[in-house]
Design an enzyme around this catalytic site. Sequence first.
Site, PDB file in Angstrom:
ATOM      1  N   GLY A  77       0.890  -1.205  -0.157  1.00 44.82           N
ATOM      2  CA  GLY A  77       0.055   0.002  -0.065  1.00 44.82           C
ATOM      3  C   GLY A  77       0.906   1.308  -0.015  1.00 44.82           C
ATOM      4  CD  GLN A  78       6.039   0.783   1.282  1.00 47.67           C
ATOM      5  OE1 GLN A  78       6.998   1.193   0.296  1.00 47.67           O
ATOM      6  NE2 GLN A  78       6.346  -0.321   1.811  1.00 47.67           N
ATOM      7  NE  ARG A  79       1.689   9.750  -1.053  1.00 46.13           N
ATOM      8  CZ  ARG A  79       0.513  10.315  -1.125  1.00 46.13           C
ATOM      9  NH1 ARG A  79       0.120  10.541  -2.438  1.00 46.13           N
ATOM     10  NH2 ARG A  79      -0.068  10.781  -0.058  1.00 46.13           N
ATOM     11  CB  SER A  80       6.338   4.174  -4.610  1.00 42.36           C
ATOM     12  OG  SER A  80       6.641   3.088  -3.747  1.00 42.36           O
ATOM     13  CB  ILE A  81       3.312  -0.148  -4.281  1.00 39.48           C
ATOM     14  CG1 ILE A  81       4.674  -0.251  -3.786  1.00 39.48           C
ATOM     15  CG2 ILE A  81       2.665  -1.391  -4.903  1.00 39.48           C
ATOM     16  CD1 ILE A  81       4.789  -1.401  -2.552  1.00 39.48           C
TER      17      ILE A  81
END
Lengths: 189, 357
Positions: A77-81
């Site tokens: 769920g990280q922003r980059s993903i």
Amino acid sequence: MGDVQKGLLSVIQKLKGSPEQEQELRIVLLGLDNAGKTTLLKRLASEEVSTITPTQGFNIKSVQSHGLKLNVWDIGGQRSIRPYWKKYLGSTDLLIYVIDSADQKRFEETGQELAELTEDESLTGVPLLVFANKQDLVTAAPAAEIAEGLSLHTYRDREWQIQACSALSGEGVQDGMNWISSQIMNRKK
Amino acid sequence: MAAEEEDDVEWVVDTIAGFLRGPAWSIPILEFMEHNCEVFDDEEESKLSYTEIYQEYQALVERLLEDYLKEVGINEEKFQEAFSSPLAKAHTSQAILQTVLAAEDFRLFKKMMVQKNIEMQLQAIRIIKERNGILPECLTEGSDVFSEIEQEEMKILREVLRKSKEEYEIEQERKRTEEAHAKLKAPDVTHNIPGDSREAVKVKESTEGAEDSEETTKCPLEGSHKSTKEDSKPVCPVQRGTENLLQPSCTKGKEDTKKRSAGKGSENTVQKAGEKGSDLSETEKQQLKQREDYLKKKRDLLLATKKESRNNVTPLSTDQKEEESPPKEEMSEEKQRLLQKRKMLAEKLKEEVINKR
């Protein structure tokens, strides 16, 4: 992704040595980083939940529930993903969205992500289960409050449900699963 | 009429099963796997890049199947009908279907790719070993930065290599005595069965490599042997004895090096833990990089050779064979048998490594 060829493959898939035509469902598990998606996934699969690190890619597990085989996809769920999420939405039967109920600062952010998701074509009409996770923390907001913040009541084109839970202790998780299977059963009729 | 329909279904199923067994299917599939398996590891968590590769694979499978069906004039309806019938299950095996099923089952796909990656690594390492005799430093040192799985893998690999070397030396000894006998007889040259010539060339190469390895490994091993404490044990006096006696001492030395490097490894770990820095030191990084580059190079080489060997499916003619393997040292039956044995051993160990996962 021609539909015709997809037909070819799905025909062949029937030859898989699995037990007689067991129904398999695809469930996608999304939410911001640190919401508790992987912990929930492991909880569902009755695995150890004490050593979980941030997910950089994705995890898949099969969960048996009410005679159904649920293939649950948990994507980081990280922003980059997050831009990759949409690659995993195809032929999804149900969406689980996990929220860290104690992370009030990011309620707006998580609301935006959810709104964006539900606008995706591949999720049209797909039932939505929101887990208001981390209820074991004293600072956790109650599920009703979160539902309001997300304006869930404005969702007209799909079934939805919000369920308070603690993936860490397991509380409330089963209730969510019960709702999922009732949804599937209803759809079959 | 029902019987006729059944015949039709049977024909469709058998045709497709035949296609799945043939090179028009298996070569592009295998090539795809070999080219893309590198990023697949055995971690529970999947990388995002797997998905892209998976989608490419799905497209490939779809294209191959569709093209074939068009070619033989089976329309989709017929195909559906045939493969929905119980006959399909009876006439196809899971093994044949695996590569097809993998296009609809990500986890099966991942498993397949992880397996392929391990296979390729084992092959690459075997080739390195065969060519150079010993593994380059970047592959043996720095075991402290290996993950547990990698360590386990290396342990097994070393075991395989050690075993095969032992066997080779024993055979070598037997061969020498036999050669002495043979010299009395007329030089009975054993020719290879035609068609097997490619294998023979390979076999030759590898035995030569192994011979080199005998020379090159002896010294450092003995050196390390001397430097260890275990020297005080009454093992060594026999060292300068006959060939036969040299062999156990050789393996002993190897074990010592293993122990030594393991000890060094733990030293490093302690040091690292002391620093509390999870980052690798610059040299360690370099070593890792070196190791990675080396493996990559070998892998590319392997891919190229594989592709080549697939491209010229026709076996080399006997003339070519003679050219390529100068008659300076003909392959004896003994040698072939030994190689067969070594191959089987490696195969078995490989299977154990892979199935254990």
